[in-house]
Design a protein around this motif. Structure first.
Motif, short mmCIF file in Angstrom:
data_model
loop_
_atom_site.label_atom_id
_atom_site.label_comp_id
_atom_site.label_asym_id
_atom_site.label_seq_id
_atom_site.Cartn_x
_atom_site.Cartn_y
_atom_site.Cartn_z
N ALA A 58 59.44 71.13 27.02
CA ALA A 58 58.10 71.70 26.90
C ALA A 58 57.96 72.87 27.85
O ALA A 58 58.66 72.94 28.88
CB ALA A 58 57.04 70.64 27.22
N GLU A 72 55.37 72.13 22.76
CA GLU A 72 56.24 70.96 22.76
C GLU A 72 57.16 71.07 21.56
O GLU A 72 57.00 71.97 20.73
CB GLU A 72 55.38 69.70 22.72
CG GLU A 72 54.54 69.56 23.99
CD GLU A 72 53.76 68.27 24.07
OE1 GLU A 72 53.81 67.46 23.12
OE2 GLU A 72 53.09 68.07 25.09
N ASP A 91 59.26 71.96 31.71
CA ASP A 91 59.44 70.56 32.09
C ASP A 91 60.50 70.42 33.18
O ASP A 91 61.65 70.80 32.98
CB ASP A 91 59.84 69.76 30.85
CG ASP A 91 59.74 68.27 31.05
OD1 ASP A 91 59.92 67.80 32.19
OD2 ASP A 91 59.49 67.56 30.06
N THR A 96 64.44 72.40 28.75
CA THR A 96 63.64 72.93 27.65
C THR A 96 64.50 73.94 26.90
O THR A 96 65.07 74.84 27.51
CB THR A 96 62.35 73.59 28.18
OG1 THR A 96 61.56 72.58 28.83
CG2 THR A 96 61.55 74.22 27.05
#
Length: 103
Positions: A58, A72, A91, A96
């Motif tokens: 994310a 996301e 994240d 990610t």
């Protein structure tokens, strides 16, 4: 044949930017982040439009006007050329994986 999920390192001391293809005004890039953000010193202000998709993890894209969007897996965003933006969060607990198309 290749997979977008190939060769994802378990540790990323720095963000990784990899061109997948570049041809006649279109560039597709794989970006790997793990808690990384854009440099504090400024904003991205690109000549081309950018369509970005999060495939894993994310991340939050912040805009100069104060708005922001958190993406996301499966979510995407189109950023028009010269729209000043930066990544303000990714994240920290997992990699990610972004797919960015510049056109």
């Amino acid at each position: 044949m290749s997979s977008i999920f190939d060769k994802i390192p378990s540790e990323l001391p720095t963000e990784v930017f990899e061109d997948i293809i570049s041809h006649q005004g279109v560039r597709i890039e794989r970006i790997l982040s793990h808690g990384h953000t854009s440099p504090e010193s400024g904003w991205y202000d690109q000549e081309e439009h950018e369509w970005v998709l999060v495939l894993k993890g994310a991340g939050t894209v912040e805009f100069e006007d104060g708005s922001s969007v958190t993406l996301e897996p499966g979510e995407y965003l189109n950023i028009p050329a010269h729209t000043r933006h930066k990544v303000s969060w990714t994240d920290p607990n997992q990699v990610t994986l972004w797919l960015a198309v510049f056109y």
